[in-house]
Design an enzyme around this catalytic site. Sequence first.
Site, PDB file in Angstrom:
ATOM      1  N   ASP A  61      42.165  29.179  48.621  1.00  0.00           N
ATOM      2  CA  ASP A  61      42.160  30.619  48.394  1.00  0.00           C
ATOM      3  C   ASP A  61      43.025  30.876  47.172  1.00  0.00           C
ATOM      4  OD1 ASP A  61      42.587  33.388  48.409  1.00  0.00           O
ATOM      5  OD2 ASP A  61      42.587  33.500  50.593  1.00  0.00           O
ATOM      6  N   TYR A 153      37.442  46.187  41.505  1.00  0.00           N
ATOM      7  CA  TYR A 153      37.029  45.122  40.598  1.00  0.00           C
ATOM      8  C   TYR A 153      37.335  45.491  39.147  1.00  0.00           C
ATOM      9  CZ  TYR A 153      33.906  41.707  38.348  1.00  0.00           C
ATOM     10  OH  TYR A 153      33.391  40.714  37.562  1.00  0.00           O
ATOM     11  N   ALA A 156      40.985  45.170  38.442  1.00  0.00           N
ATOM     12  CA  ALA A 156      41.401  43.777  38.305  1.00  0.00           C
ATOM     13  C   ALA A 156      40.990  43.212  36.951  1.00  0.00           C
ATOM     14  CB  ALA A 156      40.795  42.947  39.436  1.00  0.00           C
ATOM     15  N   LYS A 157      39.776  43.521  36.493  1.00  0.00           N
ATOM     16  CA  LYS A 157      39.320  42.991  35.210  1.00  0.00           C
ATOM     17  C   LYS A 157      40.113  43.592  34.049  1.00  0.00           C
ATOM     18  CE  LYS A 157      36.178  40.051  36.439  1.00  0.00           C
ATOM     19  NZ  LYS A 157      36.363  38.598  36.174  1.00  0.00           N
TER      20      LYS A 157
END
Length: 334
Positions: A61, A153, A156-157
């Site tokens: 992970d 998302y 995060a990017k």
Amino acid sequence: MQQGRVVVVTGASGGIGRAAARAFGERGDRVALLARGEKGLKAAAEEVEQAGGEALPVPVDMADHAAVEAAAEKVEGTFGPIDVWVNDAFTSVFARFTDVEPEEFRRVTAVTYLGYVNGTRTALNRMLPRDRGAIVQVGSALAYRGIPLQSAYCGAKHAIQGFTEALRCELLNDKSNVHVTMVQMPGVNTPQFDWVLSRLPRRAQPVPPIYQPEIPARAIVYAADHPRRREYWVGGSTVATLIANKFAPGLLDRYLARTGVKSQQTTQPRDPDQPANLWVPADDPEGQDFGAHGRFDHKAKARSPQLWASQHHGLLGALAVAAATGLGALARNR
């Protein structure tokens, strides 16, 4: 072009990571595959070896830094010093921000952003003392432009982009021979749209135009060979997004408000029993191997002139091609 290198690919059990691992295998590289899904990892390792490389599947992970360090120790104990590290692992939630639970948002950030941080730190711990190595960050057009239904998302990017820029400056200041680069992706035909947690009423899909995962895979391999360039762009829509967000962000806000929700869903209702890989992998021993391709083979593109322009002529070349293709596609989708 170097061959027979030691390459680590995170998120290697499916999608872009799976295709990239296979592409490195075709060069005869020794490829360590890091991901959570053991069934997907086993199948990916078989593909790498069938392609001509050596494979080492390592279940991990990426949100767990100690586990990532242990994985790197296993890789170097088996294959030797790591030459290339590719960060690609991610998870996400398809939903409006207000429908995403706080712990879900935290989990997406831990895997998709901090997973890159953990992978990069682990790679640097080994590459910096040797003063050689390449780190490839798999980015997205969404590193520059947020869109509806993907707030975690996109966040995060964006974070990966800022983190990588800061790190690159530090490496340049130190005159290091370790290099970090990014490959910015468009919509890609991967299995994520059938295994990411979704609260949408209809089945999720990438924003068109859609590309086959082998195109990003080739870009990743090229970036690993030429990591001094700060970025590579795959697909005209990626470059068109960069241009529009730079020069007309307000207009792009309104355009995405009008089209962004519908364009990310098909007309088919979402399967209520669709797996979700947020907390546990969808390709674990109880699940299935999803492979590299999603369900969009009938519409995905197998070529990208923008990638060629990005590789050979940098940003200006990619912008020129995007002006003729990517912006036209954006206009047609209005």
